[in-house]
Design an enzyme around this catalytic site. Structure first.
Site, PDB file in Angstrom:
ATOM      1  CE  LYS A 284      22.224  20.874 -56.692  1.00 53.14           C
ATOM      2  NZ  LYS A 284      23.106  19.734 -56.547  1.00 53.14           N
TER       3      LYS A 284
ATOM      4  CD1 TRP B 229      22.376  25.184 -56.450  1.00 54.92           C
ATOM      5  CD2 TRP B 229      24.068  25.199 -57.909  1.00 54.92           C
ATOM      6  NE1 TRP B 229      22.026  24.386 -57.499  1.00 54.92           N
ATOM      7  CE2 TRP B 229      23.039  24.369 -58.409  1.00 54.92           C
ATOM      8  CE3 TRP B 229      25.234  25.359 -58.656  1.00 54.92           C
ATOM      9  CZ2 TRP B 229      23.155  23.712 -59.635  1.00 54.92           C
ATOM     10  CZ3 TRP B 229      25.349  24.704 -59.866  1.00 54.92           C
ATOM     11  CH2 TRP B 229      24.312  23.883 -60.343  1.00 54.92           C
TER      12      TRP B 229
ATOM     13  CD  GLU C   9      37.203  12.321 -67.170  1.00 56.69           C
ATOM     14  OE1 GLU C   9      38.052  12.907 -66.486  1.00 56.69           O
ATOM     15  OE2 GLU C   9      36.242  11.708 -66.669  1.00 56.69           O
TER      16      GLU C   9
ATOM     17  CB  THR D 224      37.697   8.519 -64.102  1.00 54.55           C
ATOM     18  OG1 THR D 224      36.677   7.530 -64.193  1.00 54.55           O
ATOM     19  CG2 THR D 224      37.846   9.203 -65.435  1.00 54.55           C
TER      20      THR D 224
END
Ligand code: ADP
Length: 550
Positions: free
Chosen positions: A447, A452, A339, A194
């Site tokens: 935030k 959010w 992944e 990654t």
């Protein structure tokens, strides 16, 4: 580990393991004369077919055997999309060794870290990357030799890289008689790290079984829809999650393959699309930006391009509309991650959508799509409680499936699963029809006063403004709200726009309190090794930024 029940009556079918070598064998036997065209790092165009690709892959497999590469050993590559890289994909994994594709855009120190972590035994590289190899070879502790993917006449003679071998010499010297070995389909086949935007990169170690299943699933009509009538040009690099599996799914279906090599600029891509009559392509939004800008500036049209899959980061609706309406190119918005091999979802319409007005069809296509069979997903709150699929409740996205990692290579990061599910780090909604919409990466969410704000929506609105070439939104410190959105914009060349015009442009398009507090015009956005905007860099750069407080 999953616990199975044992049946007293087992099926009586052949236990043929799902091995990567079977894909190139199939392509040779049934589509042997279908073409593979590559723009080489040398600059010229190379053409041959699946039969020849298989023949040379076996020669390379014999060479690897002589170099004492054994089942499970790691072999690295540092290469563009091209036929030699494809041969290496099959020769390495087909022999039972593990193909470790390295991203040349990483910092040399990070490359050396990954090579050492993977314990690569040999490393094959394109001539473009000789300077990188010269810089890192002394730090690669496990490498026994480097192989430069070129003809003999291109080989350096200065001896700067010890033990340097020539790829074409290895091909010429070795026999094409090679029997692909049989082994457990759960054996490791390939390794991708990654990008490590947080901490050191971690390795996703795929198996033959996961790769073959992912290839089947990704070729299906409502995934990438690859067939023997296609001509496929993967713009997404073979070092970015195995070009989203196309080096496997394209030979599996017998489609013609076209590799762009290092020439990823709009002009070179357009010429290759036209010359080879490409029907299908795949890449991250930033590469389409380059191609579409070139095509628009030169008033061009595609003559064969029908479909593209866009993923890796959110496809801006404005880009999707341009591709669909101006150029007649169907867009499949896909979501996935290293992944997940990487495909998780793909966005296509269902029968019930076909009679909808165009605007509503576009709205369905703008989402990241539905899970491909094999993958299951759910959204949960911070306590792990499953959230409803209503298209508006957002939560942490978890996935599972046979091509999703169960842990990282060498167990880096420890246990990663939560009750058998992999936490993606993305925040998303899922609607009643199972269509996923990514709100943000959890670390990029803004935030504001305990609520959010998803940055993808904010960027999509900005990208629809005619003066905006690229946009990124980040949260910056605000004394009252903790964080508020700051919009960073790269303007289209020669076009002027004021901050206030952009802020006004948000009116009626999103909740008022989501509107960015300020806009900064910048020359360029920092891109990571896979062409994605580096938000952590931007956050660092604008750490001290003072938002207007009025
Ligand atoms: P990294 O960038 O960490 O190497 P990947 O290339 O595997 O990792 O990227 C995976 C991440 O990219 C996903 O978790 C998601 O945040 C983002 N991503 C991928 N496709 C999309 C998409 N279509 N829309 C929004 N985000 C996406």
């Amino acid at each position: 580990m999953l616990q199975y029940q044992k049946s007293p009556l087992m099926g009586q079918m052949m236990g043929q393991p799902l091995l990567i070598s079977s894909i190139i064998q199939h392509a040779d036997r049934y589509f042997g004369s279908n073409e593979i065209v590559s723009r080489r790092a040398e600059g010229d165009i190379h053409r041959y077919n699946y039969r020849e690709c298989h023949r040379r892959s076996k020669k390379l497999a014999n060479a690897l055997k002589k170099l004492n590469i054994k089942i499970g050993d790691r072999v690295g590559t540092l290469a563009w999309n091209g036929y030699r890289h494809l041969e290496t994909y099959y020769a390495v994994s087909g022999s039972g060794a593990v193909l470790h594709t390295l991203n040349p855009r990483l910092h040399p120190e990070q490359l050396a870290y990954i090579i050492n972590h993977a314990e690569d035994q040999y490393l094959l590289f394109d001539l473009t990357f000789l300077p990188i190899i010269e810089a890192i070879s002394a730090h690669c502790k496990t490498i026994k030799g480097f192989i430069m993917m070129c003809d003999r006449d291109r080989m350096p003679t200065d001896g700067k890289v010890p033990g340097l071998m020539c790829y074409e010499d290895l091909i010429a010297e070795n026999s094409e008689e090679f029997e692909w070995p049989l082994f457990d389909e759960n054996s490791a086949s390939s390794l991708c790290y990654t990008s490590g935007t947080t901490g050191n990169p971690k390795g996703a170690l795929y198996s033959h079984r996961s790769t073959v299943l992912h290839s089947y699933a990704s070729a299906m009509p409502d995934s990438l829809n690859v067939s023997a009538r296609d001509c496929v040009l993967p713009v997404v690099p073979m070092f970015h999650v195995n070009a989203w599996g196309l080096p496997y799914s394209v030979p599996m279906t017998g489609a013609k393959m076209v590799f762009p090599g290092p020439a990823l600029d709009g002009k070179s891509l357009f010429e290759l699309f036209e010359q080879e009559q490409v029907t299908f392509s795949a890449g991250v939004p930033t590469v389409w930006l380059g191609l579409l800008t070139y095509v628009a500036q030169n008033n061009l049209k595609f003559s064969s391009f029908k479909r593209t899959v866009i993923g890796g980061s959110a496809c801006p609706p404005a880009m999707m509309k341009t591709l669909r309406h101006t150029y007649g190119v169907e867009v499949v918005h896909a979501w996935g991650m290293t992944e997940m091999s990487p495909l998780g979802t793909a966005g296509t319409l269902q029968t019930k959508h076909l009679s909808l007005p165009e605007e509503q069809k576009q709205a369905v296509l703008e989402k990241q799509g539905h899970a491909i069979y094999g993958v299951d997903m759910k959204i949960v709150d911070d306590a792990g409680k499953e959230l409803p699929w209503d298209g508006s409740t957002y939560g942490n996205l978890l996935v599972k499936g046979p091509w999703v990692v169960s842990s990282y290579f060498k167990n880096e990061g420890g246990d990663v699963l939560q009750d058998g599910w992999f936490p993606t780090g993305d925040v998303a909604t899922i609607d009643a029809d199972g269509y996923l919409q990514i709100t943000d990466r959890s670390k990029d969410v803004i935030k504001s006063g305990g609520e959010w704000i998803g940055t993808i929506d904010l960027e999509n609105v900005a990208m629809a403004h005619p003066a905006v070439l690229q946009a990124a939104c980040i949260g910056v410190f605000h004394p009252k709200w903790d964080e508020r959105p700051l919009l960073l914009v790269v303007k289209k060349p020669g076009v002027e726009v004021e901050k206030q015009d952009l802020i006004k442009f948000y009116e009626g398009k999103i909740a008022k309190w989501w509107t960015p507090d300020d806009v900064v015009f910048i020359e360029a956005l920092p891109l990571g090794a896979t062409g994605k905007i580096l938000k952590n860099k931007l956050r660092e750069q604008f750490k001290e930024y003072k938002l207007p407080t009025a």
